[in-house]
Write a protein that holds these residues in place. Structure first.
Motif, PDB file in Angstrom:
ATOM      1  N   LEU A 132      58.564  79.259  35.380  1.00 20.75           N
ATOM      2  CA  LEU A 132      58.455  78.326  34.257  1.00 20.75           C
ATOM      3  C   LEU A 132      57.147  78.478  33.484  1.00 20.75           C
ATOM      4  O   LEU A 132      56.774  77.588  32.718  1.00 20.75           O
ATOM      5  CB  LEU A 132      58.629  76.886  34.744  1.00 20.75           C
ATOM      6  CG  LEU A 132      60.019  76.518  35.279  1.00 20.75           C
ATOM      7  CD1 LEU A 132      60.151  75.009  35.450  1.00 20.75           C
ATOM      8  CD2 LEU A 132      61.142  77.030  34.376  1.00 20.75           C
ATOM      9  N   ASN A 133      56.460  79.595  33.685  1.00 21.82           N
ATOM     10  CA  ASN A 133      55.225  79.806  32.916  1.00 21.82           C
ATOM     11  C   ASN A 133      55.503  79.816  31.413  1.00 21.82           C
ATOM     12  O   ASN A 133      56.588  80.189  30.957  1.00 21.82           O
ATOM     13  CB  ASN A 133      54.570  81.136  33.317  1.00 21.82           C
ATOM     14  CG  ASN A 133      53.618  80.965  34.495  1.00 21.82           C
ATOM     15  OD1 ASN A 133      53.143  79.859  34.770  1.00 21.82           O
ATOM     16  ND2 ASN A 133      53.320  82.058  35.178  1.00 21.82           N
ATOM     17  N   HIS A 153      59.957  78.384  40.651  1.00 18.01           N
ATOM     18  CA  HIS A 153      58.943  77.447  40.164  1.00 18.01           C
ATOM     19  C   HIS A 153      58.296  76.654  41.301  1.00 18.01           C
ATOM     20  O   HIS A 153      58.988  76.029  42.101  1.00 18.01           O
ATOM     21  CB  HIS A 153      59.593  76.495  39.159  1.00 18.01           C
ATOM     22  CG  HIS A 153      58.666  75.458  38.651  1.00 18.01           C
ATOM     23  ND1 HIS A 153      57.436  75.750  38.092  1.00 18.01           N
ATOM     24  CD2 HIS A 153      58.755  74.102  38.639  1.00 18.01           C
ATOM     25  CE1 HIS A 153      56.837  74.632  37.738  1.00 18.01           C
ATOM     26  NE2 HIS A 153      57.612  73.617  38.066  1.00 18.01           N
ATOM     27  N   ASN A 154      56.969  76.715  41.339  1.00 13.06           N
ATOM     28  CA  ASN A 154      56.181  75.939  42.306  1.00 13.06           C
ATOM     29  C   ASN A 154      56.621  76.167  43.751  1.00 13.06           C
ATOM     30  O   ASN A 154      56.596  75.230  44.554  1.00 13.06           O
ATOM     31  CB  ASN A 154      56.254  74.432  41.984  1.00 13.06           C
ATOM     32  CG  ASN A 154      55.176  74.027  40.979  1.00 13.06           C
ATOM     33  OD1 ASN A 154      54.261  74.806  40.692  1.00 13.06           O
ATOM     34  ND2 ASN A 154      55.270  72.815  40.460  1.00 13.06           N
ATOM     35  N   SER A 182      53.670  72.781  31.192  1.00 11.74           N
ATOM     36  CA  SER A 182      53.700  72.157  29.872  1.00 11.74           C
ATOM     37  C   SER A 182      54.973  71.391  29.568  1.00 11.74           C
ATOM     38  O   SER A 182      54.951  70.425  28.821  1.00 11.74           O
ATOM     39  CB  SER A 182      53.472  73.222  28.803  1.00 11.74           C
ATOM     40  OG  SER A 182      54.487  74.197  28.854  1.00 11.74           O
ATOM     41  N   MET A 183      56.099  71.808  30.109  1.00  9.35           N
ATOM     42  CA  MET A 183      57.363  71.159  29.763  1.00  9.35           C
ATOM     43  C   MET A 183      57.904  70.294  30.895  1.00  9.35           C
ATOM     44  O   MET A 183      58.846  69.538  30.706  1.00  9.35           O
ATOM     45  CB  MET A 183      58.424  72.213  29.384  1.00  9.35           C
ATOM     46  CG  MET A 183      58.089  72.928  28.107  1.00  9.35           C
ATOM     47  SD  MET A 183      57.971  71.767  26.735  1.00  9.35           S
ATOM     48  CE  MET A 183      56.688  72.516  25.754  1.00  9.35           C
ATOM     49  N   ASP A 184      57.323  70.406  32.079  1.00  7.39           N
ATOM     50  CA  ASP A 184      57.791  69.615  33.222  1.00  7.39           C
ATOM     51  C   ASP A 184      56.744  68.604  33.675  1.00  7.39           C
ATOM     52  O   ASP A 184      57.066  67.650  34.386  1.00  7.39           O
ATOM     53  CB  ASP A 184      58.161  70.527  34.391  1.00  7.39           C
ATOM     54  CG  ASP A 184      59.408  71.325  34.054  1.00  7.39           C
ATOM     55  OD1 ASP A 184      59.291  72.261  33.233  1.00  7.39           O
ATOM     56  OD2 ASP A 184      60.490  70.987  34.557  1.00  7.39           O
ATOM     57  N   PRO A 354      65.577  78.071  24.097  1.00  7.41           N
ATOM     58  CA  PRO A 354      65.063  78.809  25.253  1.00  7.41           C
ATOM     59  C   PRO A 354      63.680  78.355  25.721  1.00  7.41           C
ATOM     60  O   PRO A 354      63.122  78.956  26.634  1.00  7.41           O
ATOM     61  CB  PRO A 354      64.981  80.251  24.710  1.00  7.41           C
ATOM     62  CG  PRO A 354      64.691  80.067  23.252  1.00  7.41           C
ATOM     63  CD  PRO A 354      65.379  78.806  22.830  1.00  7.41           C
ATOM     64  N   THR A 355      63.135  77.284  25.117  1.00  5.78           N
ATOM     65  CA  THR A 355      61.821  76.814  25.582  1.00  5.78           C
ATOM     66  C   THR A 355      61.912  76.359  27.033  1.00  5.78           C
ATOM     67  O   THR A 355      60.972  76.527  27.814  1.00  5.78           O
ATOM     68  CB  THR A 355      61.315  75.672  24.668  1.00  5.78           C
ATOM     69  OG1 THR A 355      61.301  76.163  23.327  1.00  5.78           O
ATOM     70  CG2 THR A 355      59.927  75.211  25.048  1.00  5.78           C
ATOM     71  N   VAL A 356      63.047  75.746  27.395  1.00  6.60           N
ATOM     72  CA  VAL A 356      63.280  75.365  28.800  1.00  6.60           C
ATOM     73  C   VAL A 356      64.587  76.028  29.244  1.00  6.60           C
ATOM     74  O   VAL A 356      65.392  76.438  28.398  1.00  6.60           O
ATOM     75  CB  VAL A 356      63.357  73.823  28.951  1.00  6.60           C
ATOM     76  CG1 VAL A 356      62.015  73.174  28.686  1.00  6.60           C
ATOM     77  CG2 VAL A 356      64.428  73.223  28.043  1.00  6.60           C
ATOM     78  N   PRO A 357      64.826  76.145  30.565  1.00  7.90           N
ATOM     79  CA  PRO A 357      66.046  76.825  31.015  1.00  7.90           C
ATOM     80  C   PRO A 357      67.318  76.131  30.519  1.00  7.90           C
ATOM     81  O   PRO A 357      67.322  74.922  30.277  1.00  7.90           O
ATOM     82  CB  PRO A 357      65.952  76.749  32.546  1.00  7.90           C
ATOM     83  CG  PRO A 357      64.498  76.555  32.834  1.00  7.90           C
ATOM     84  CD  PRO A 357      63.943  75.770  31.684  1.00  7.90           C
ATOM     85  N   LYS A 358      68.370  76.921  30.407  1.00  8.20           N
ATOM     86  CA  LYS A 358      69.682  76.410  29.948  1.00  8.20           C
ATOM     87  C   LYS A 358      70.111  75.180  30.736  1.00  8.20           C
ATOM     88  O   LYS A 358      69.923  75.135  31.951  1.00  8.20           O
ATOM     89  CB  LYS A 358      70.745  77.501  30.162  1.00  8.20           C
ATOM     90  CG  LYS A 358      71.107  78.194  28.904  1.00  8.20           C
ATOM     91  CD  LYS A 358      72.376  79.003  29.096  1.00  8.20           C
ATOM     92  CE  LYS A 358      72.622  79.807  27.841  1.00  8.20           C
ATOM     93  NZ  LYS A 358      73.341  81.026  28.095  1.00  8.20           N
TER      94      LYS A 358
END
Ligand SMILES: Cc1ncc(COP(=O)(O)O)c(C=O)c1O
Length: 387
Positions: A132-133, A153-154, A182-184, A354-358
């Motif tokens: 998720l970078n 992720h993590n 940034s998004m999570d 596509p900024t975050v996963p589908k």
């Protein structure tokens, strides 16, 4: 053109078309929408100005002072004649904040990530990167030409499995993570990642774009709070978020910074940041150092907002930071809820693929020091009514 048009049409159908919303800033975290839905005034939950420093009188005064003293632009790249005493002062301050020997300023966080990563690793090397970078890290990885190995992720266990399996095949290896995503809005398990970096002889780069100024006793970020600074080879961050200004930095050893001055193309071939921007960043760093109450106030507001949501029946993970993701799933639905909120005076961005996963579209609420109790309570109430 036909291909481009059909691509845009696909995005419209999927609810993932990106469009600019024109805003007028009214101050104190309020914005007025210009254009579509013109005239609607909103509380802004989309800004990364977490500590409300863009409007801080000291930040403005220092920015203005250096603008008037030194002019509007730096005039050239740092390696030409754009290298100012102000750059040195800001780099010393950032090195001090991050507990490193030296700092280096870049034009933006995007430029820092696409410059530093290819400078550090190349063709026979590997980059182990959290899935998720940020896109700027991915673009840096692509430019590097190294083998890019993504870990869950993590998930340090997954990273370790990949390191055990693949590290031996490569000359140099770089692990890249964000400290607050940034998004999570969630937090990297940095001590575990730092342990693996040592065990498998890798370089470790941490993007602290959303942590600097907010976490750590002195605002030095998660690397300070977790006490792992000495194991982080490159601490990267931006001036454009909690610091209320613009630009970015890395903090590292003197030797590594000297190397980057010679090798990071986005540093070498770009005009230096202008005096007004450097002045604003210097003032912001001073505020971070001398006024811990600023971040305390922010954390109180974050807690209040999350408590309101939970008390109103919200179930789901709201994360540990000032970035509060409310997951919706479907992109069109996320857009619809964002629109309904906007009509009620709340501006929160629907972040979609596509900024975050589908399938993980979300509303991203970014809490800032501007938000007053009544606004946070109202926002939680209106949001809950729409979910
Ligand atoms: C984690 C992360 N890294 C890097 C960047 C890029 O920084 P900048 O906006 O200064 O180019 C961002 C910006 O959104 C970010 O969230």
């Amino acid at each position: 053109m036909k291909r481009l048009r059909s691509l845009l049409q696909k995005k419209i159908t999927a609810g993932t078309l990106r469009e600019l919303t024109w805003l007028e800033r009214l101050g104190q975290g309020r914005v007025k929408i210009v254009g579509q839905a013109a005239g609607q005034e909103c509380d802004d939950f989309s800004s990364n100005d977490y500590l409300a420093l863009t409007e801080h009188p000291m930040v403005i005064a220092e920015s203005r002072r250096f603008l008037e003293l030194l002019g509007a632009g730096a005039g050239a790249a740092r390696l030409m004649s754009g290298n100012l005493e102000l750059h040195r002062r800001l780099e010393e301050e950032i090195a001090c904040l991050k507990g490193k020997e030296a700092g280096l300023i870049f034009g933006s966080g995007y430029l820092a990530n696409i410059g530093v990563i290819p400078a550090l690793v190349g063709r026979n090397d590997a980059i182990f990167t959290d899935r998720l970078n940020h896109a700027s890290i991915y673009d840096g990885c692509r430019l590097a030409g190294a083998s890019v190995i993504r870990f869950r992720h993590n998930d340090p266990d997954h990273l370790e499995a990949l390191l055990a399996q693949k590290r031996g095949r490569f000359h140099q290896a770089l692990i890249v993570v964000e400290s607050i995503y940034s998004m999570d809005g969630d937090r990297c398990p940095l001590p575990a990642i730092a342990f693996l970096k040592n065990r498998y002889d890798c370089l470790l780069m941490v993007d602290e774009a959303h942590a600097t100024g907010i976490f750590g006793a002195n605002g030095g970020g998660i690397i300070e709070e977790d006490g792992v600074g000495s194991q982080v080879d490159i601490a990267m961050g931006t001036f454009g978020k909690a610091l209320g200004s613009y630009g970015a930095y890395v903090a590292a050893s003197r030797e590594l910074v000297h190397y980057l001055i010679n090798q990071a193309r986005s540093f070498i071939y770009a005009t230096a940041l202008p005096p007004a921007v450097l002045g604003a960043s210097l003032a912001a760093l001073e505020l971070i150092r001398t006024e811990p109450g600023l971040r305390r106030e922010l954390h109180e507001k974050v807690t209040l907002f999350k408590n309101c949501l939970q008390a109103g029946g919200f179930v789901g993970d709201l994360g540990p930071s000032q970035i509060v993701p409310v997951r919706i799933g479907d992109s069109r639905l996320a857009l619809e809820i964002a629109c309904l909120l906007r009509a009620q005076g709340i501006f929160a961005t629907a972040v979609r693929p596509p900024t975050v996963p589908k399938g993980t579209a979300r509303l991203r609420f970014s809490i800032t020091r501007h938000h007053q109790r009544a606004v946070l309570e109202k926002t939680a109430r209106l949001l809950l009514a729409l979910l």
